[in-house]
Write a protein that holds these residues in place. Structure first.
Motif, PDB file in Angstrom:
ATOM      1  N   ARG A  25      30.397  52.796  47.353  1.00 32.06           N
ATOM      2  CA  ARG A  25      31.729  53.217  47.038  1.00 32.06           C
ATOM      3  C   ARG A  25      31.787  54.796  47.812  1.00 32.06           C
ATOM      4  O   ARG A  25      30.713  55.450  47.716  1.00 32.06           O
ATOM      5  N   MET A  26      33.126  55.119  48.001  1.00 31.19           N
ATOM      6  CA  MET A  26      33.132  56.607  48.725  1.00 31.19           C
ATOM      7  C   MET A  26      34.170  57.455  47.963  1.00 31.19           C
ATOM      8  O   MET A  26      35.391  57.126  48.066  1.00 31.19           O
ATOM      9  N   ASP A  27      33.514  58.544  47.103  1.00 32.57           N
ATOM     10  CA  ASP A  27      34.381  59.008  46.205  1.00 32.57           C
ATOM     11  C   ASP A  27      35.443  59.836  46.750  1.00 32.57           C
ATOM     12  O   ASP A  27      36.452  60.140  46.348  1.00 32.57           O
ATOM     13  N   ALA A  29      37.076  59.637  49.593  1.00 25.84           N
ATOM     14  CA  ALA A  29      37.754  58.499  50.722  1.00 25.84           C
ATOM     15  C   ALA A  29      39.113  59.098  50.976  1.00 25.84           C
ATOM     16  O   ALA A  29      39.756  59.497  49.730  1.00 25.84           O
ATOM     17  N   GLN A  32      41.433  54.119  50.304  1.00 27.38           N
ATOM     18  CA  GLN A  32      40.720  52.670  49.987  1.00 27.38           C
ATOM     19  C   GLN A  32      41.646  51.540  49.916  1.00 27.38           C
ATOM     20  O   GLN A  32      42.814  51.695  49.512  1.00 27.38           O
ATOM     21  N   ALA A  45      36.273  45.857  48.740  1.00 31.34           N
ATOM     22  CA  ALA A  45      36.784  47.113  48.826  1.00 31.34           C
ATOM     23  C   ALA A  45      36.660  47.725  50.059  1.00 31.34           C
ATOM     24  O   ALA A  45      35.403  47.909  50.430  1.00 31.34           O
ATOM     25  N   TYR A  47      36.460  51.605  51.906  1.00 28.43           N
ATOM     26  CA  TYR A  47      36.748  53.009  51.959  1.00 28.43           C
ATOM     27  C   TYR A  47      36.758  53.796  53.096  1.00 28.43           C
ATOM     28  O   TYR A  47      35.836  53.577  54.261  1.00 28.43           O
ATOM     29  N   LYS A  49      37.110  57.485  55.447  1.00 20.13           N
ATOM     30  CA  LYS A  49      37.310  58.841  55.406  1.00 20.13           C
ATOM     31  C   LYS A  49      37.974  59.101  56.771  1.00 20.13           C
ATOM     32  O   LYS A  49      37.393  58.829  58.135  1.00 20.13           O
ATOM     33  N   ALA A 120      44.071  48.769  54.305  1.00 17.99           N
ATOM     34  CA  ALA A 120      43.981  50.472  54.047  1.00 17.99           C
ATOM     35  C   ALA A 120      44.673  51.251  55.043  1.00 17.99           C
ATOM     36  O   ALA A 120      45.223  52.218  54.737  1.00 17.99           O
TER      37      ALA A 120
END
Ligand code: FES
Length: 163
Positions: A25-27, A29, A32, A45, A47, A49, A120
């Motif tokens: 997971r990318m907090d 992002a 997503q 999922a 993600y 950036k 996304a």
């Protein structure tokens, strides 16, 4: 006696399945997307950036099979550093070719990964004033085949209901 025949996965698929890149997971992002496959009921999922219209970092979480994990790993590597426009152009066939091919029964696993990426990207532009001219107004086949969570849940719940 085991009755299952092992799938003819390439060595790269097996390597990435055992040791996927960009997993997690990318907090922080920018965007997503969660997408599910109506073919098998699995989910992924993605993600992203995004900075200056470029994909700086991409990660994924997969609740799918070996092919899906390998495809998502390869896809997130392929899109890193690309402009959003160029990332949009990556097809599931590009991913499959980079992996040394996917067995035909596993094509949908690659399509799911690319469909999630496209969802996304579309989400990123949703609500923005400008709609880029390269982004099709109609959803693409990959997006259609990578359903939003709600739609997938609806389909799966119907599958479980006796006629
Ligand atoms: Fe579901 Fe591969 S079988 S993603």
């Amino acid at each position: 006696m085991p009755s299952r025949i092992p799938l003819p996965y390439s060595s790269k698929v097996l390597k990435l399945f055992k040791n996927p890149k960009n997993l997690g997971r990318m907090d922080d992002a920018t965007v997503q997307a969660l997408a599910g496959s109506p073919a098998c009921g699995d989910m992924i999922a993605i993600y992203l950036k995004i900075e200056d219209e470029k994909i700086k970092k991409a990660t994924f979480e997969s609740y799918g099979c070996a092919a899906n994990i390998a495809a998502a790993s390869e896809l997130t590597e392929m899109m890193k550093g690309k402009s959003i426009k160029d990332a949009w152009k990556i097809t599931w066939k590009d991913v499959s070719d980079d992996l040394g091919g996917l067995p035909a029964v596993k094509f949908h696993c690659g399509i799911l990964a690319v469909g999630a990426l496209r969802r996304a990207i579309r989400k990123y532009y949703k609500g923005k004033k400008e709609h880029p001219d390269w982004l099709p107004k109609e959803i693409t086949q990959e997006e259609k085949l990578a359903l939003e969570e709600e739609k997938l849940t609806e389909i799966l719940s119907k599958r479980g209901t006796p006629p």
